[in-house]
Design an enzyme around this catalytic site. Structure first.
Site, PDB file in Angstrom:
ATOM      1  N   TYR A 162     -28.333 -22.345 -41.664  1.00  0.00           N
ATOM      2  CA  TYR A 162     -27.331 -21.502 -42.343  1.00  0.00           C
ATOM      3  C   TYR A 162     -26.445 -20.748 -41.341  1.00  0.00           C
ATOM      4  O   TYR A 162     -25.218 -20.931 -41.351  1.00  0.00           O
ATOM      5  CB  TYR A 162     -28.001 -20.568 -43.368  1.00  0.00           C
ATOM      6  CG  TYR A 162     -27.021 -19.599 -43.982  1.00  0.00           C
ATOM      7  CD1 TYR A 162     -26.068 -20.030 -44.917  1.00  0.00           C
ATOM      8  CD2 TYR A 162     -27.003 -18.253 -43.611  1.00  0.00           C
ATOM      9  CE1 TYR A 162     -25.142 -19.144 -45.460  1.00  0.00           C
ATOM     10  CE2 TYR A 162     -26.085 -17.376 -44.149  1.00  0.00           C
ATOM     11  CZ  TYR A 162     -25.154 -17.817 -45.073  1.00  0.00           C
ATOM     12  OH  TYR A 162     -24.234 -16.932 -45.602  1.00  0.00           O
TER      13      TYR A 162
ATOM     14  N   LYS B 161     -22.439 -21.483 -40.595  1.00  0.00           N
ATOM     15  CA  LYS B 161     -21.402 -20.458 -40.805  1.00  0.00           C
ATOM     16  C   LYS B 161     -20.630 -20.229 -39.508  1.00  0.00           C
ATOM     17  O   LYS B 161     -19.412 -20.045 -39.529  1.00  0.00           O
ATOM     18  CB  LYS B 161     -22.023 -19.139 -41.304  1.00  0.00           C
ATOM     19  CG  LYS B 161     -22.636 -19.179 -42.674  1.00  0.00           C
ATOM     20  CD  LYS B 161     -21.669 -19.541 -43.782  1.00  0.00           C
ATOM     21  CE  LYS B 161     -20.725 -18.450 -44.196  1.00  0.00           C
ATOM     22  NZ  LYS B 161     -19.898 -18.839 -45.376  1.00  0.00           N
TER      23      LYS B 161
END
Ligand SMILES: NC(=O)c1ccc[n+]([C@@H]2O[C@H](COP(=O)([O-])OP(=O)(O)OC[C@H]3O[C@@H](n4cnc5c(N)ncnc54)[C@H](O)[C@@H]3O)[C@@H](O)[C@H]2O)c1
Ligand SMILES: CC(C)CCC[C@@H](C)[C@H]1CC[C@H]2[C@@H]3[C@H](O)C=C4C[C@@H](O)CC[C@]4(C)[C@H]3CC[C@]12C
Length: 369
Positions: free
Chosen positions: A159, A163
């Site tokens: 994650y 990002k």
């Protein structure tokens, strides 16, 4: 405020517009952008609440689509003046595979950028995350840091890695020539942990507390502080950035801004108790009973179980080595960059944010987990 057809001429697209943050951005745009003519809401899953918005002066267009599909994105972007790209796969619990997380967060963002370039859309606002910075894998604290604070941003989890990659793509795209010859202006907003109406993890903690007879057990020392930010203020920042990007392109283009407001610095659990406490839950202090090594052991066991059970079922509890590390590392932001660059002031005071969130948790009461 004038509401004539001449003043309403802008077309906005919000990707992920039916998510927790996206819905607030959509509603905020309708309330606070008087020049809006059409608002396109693009999401994999459209919410039924969109219907009620279709009766107002702004044309609300619901688009069921997937950011990983370049042609769907290009069709949605064509003719839009501004794109607010909030769509993303927010998964730190191992529900989705790393490949899927990258596909949505990185390839999806590439598709949005390319669609802007091909169709001539000039303004792109990206919802990044504090996780682009940290906490890092070494568990270094980030204490009252700002956008320029040096910090070793090293990640392994899909994650934050996705990002960070997506944010870099967005910032690098600033200044690219779009169809028609003008330049693309981009910037990225980095919310810390968002809370407020619609926050799924808050709902999960609330239901867990109810199941445990109105108690939650402290796992993290109260001294580990986190910055949190109210969803209404995050939405407001997105709207303001979108409004100011054209006039202040030279200053704001290619920049990152942490999202902040007056919410107090507290540990993750103590902060949640600001809302869950008034709803009847209490936090039981068990620091002496559950040492960190035991929590880490449980977190590792959870990860192992997740891996073993994967062929049969999805086991994705809140506690895993990554969430434990994030929860157990101080990450606080202290900055006024957004105020200096585009005049941001929180729209909702801490008291308002707290009251609104408590009312929402109370309304969740009794609803199915
Ligand atoms: N929740 C937080 O605390 C937090 C903090 C920092 C940053 N963010 C970022 O904010 C953004 C919104 O997060 P959120 O908390 O509202 O999450 P969310 O899951 O509630 O919303 C994300 C939305 O994106 C949509 N979406 C997912 N995959 C898609 C796809 N392939 N195509 C189209 N739409 C898709 C989902 O259907 C959902 O409506 C994300 O980019 C996230 O990384 C969230
Ligand atoms: C040790 C357990 C009992 C407590 C577990 C709490 C854990 C689920 C919480 C703690 C911190 C939370 C993250 C933090 O608020 C910031 C973000 C950034 C955002 O981009 C996505 C969500 C995320 C990762 C929060 C997820 C839930 C976390 C890890």
């Amino acid at each position: 405020m004038a509401d004539s057809a001449e003043t309403r001429k802008l077309v906005y697209l919000v990707t992920g517009g039916c998510g927790f943050l996206g819905e607030h951005v959509v509603r905020m745009l309708l309330q606070r952008e008087p020049r809006l003519y059409e608002l396109r809401v693009f999401d994999l899953h459209l919410g039924p609440w969109l219907e009620e918005l279709k009766t107002g002066p702004v044309q609300v267009t619901a688009i069921q689509g997937d950011v990983t599909q370049a042609h769907e994105v290009a069709a949605a972007v064509a003719g839009a003046h501004v794109v607010i790209h909030t769509a993303g796969l927010v998964d730190v619990f191992g529900r989705a595979s790393p490949e899927t997380i990258y596909e949505v967060n990185v390839q999806g963002t590439k598709n949005v950028i390319e669609a802007c370039v091909q169709t001539g859309t000039r303004f792109l606002v990206y919802t990044s995350s504090m996780e682009v910075v940290g906490p890092n894998i070494k568990g270094h604290p980030f204490y009252r840091g700002n956008e320029d604070t040096p910090y070793e941003a090293i990640h392994r989890h899909p994650y934050p890695c996705s990002k960070a990659q997506a944010e870099r793509l967005v910032l690098e795209a600033n200044g690219r020539k779009v169809h028609g010859g003008l330049s693309l202006v981009t910037c990225a907003l980095r919310p810390t942990g968002i809370y407020g109406e619609g926050h799924q993890i808050m709902r999960d903690f609330y239901h867990q507390g109810l199941r445990l007879g109105g108690r939650l057990f402290r796992a993290i020392p109260a001294s580990v502080e986190h910055s949190r930010v109210y969803v209404g203020n995050v939405a407001w920042m997105h709207v303001l950035v979108a409004q100011e990007l054209e006039q202040r392109a030279a200053l704001m283009g290619g920049q990152v801004y942490f999202c902040y407001d007056e919410s107090p610095y507290k540990s993750y659990e103590d902060f949640n108790m600001e809302f869950l406490g008034p709803c009847g839950l209490r936090l039981v202090d068990t620091r002496l009973l559950v040492p960190y090594w035991l929590l880490m052991l449980l977190a590792t066991l959870n990860a192992l179980l997740q891996w073993l059970l994967r062929p049969l079922l999805l086991y994705a509890p809140l506690l895993n080595p990554y969430t434990l590390a994030v929860a157990n590392t101080t990450f606080t932001v202290s900055t006024n960059k957004a105020q200096r660059h585009f005049g941001y002031k929180p729209l909702f005071s801490w008291e308002d944010s707290r009251t609104r969130t408590i009312r929402w948790v109370q309304a969740v009461e009794g609803s199915a987990p």
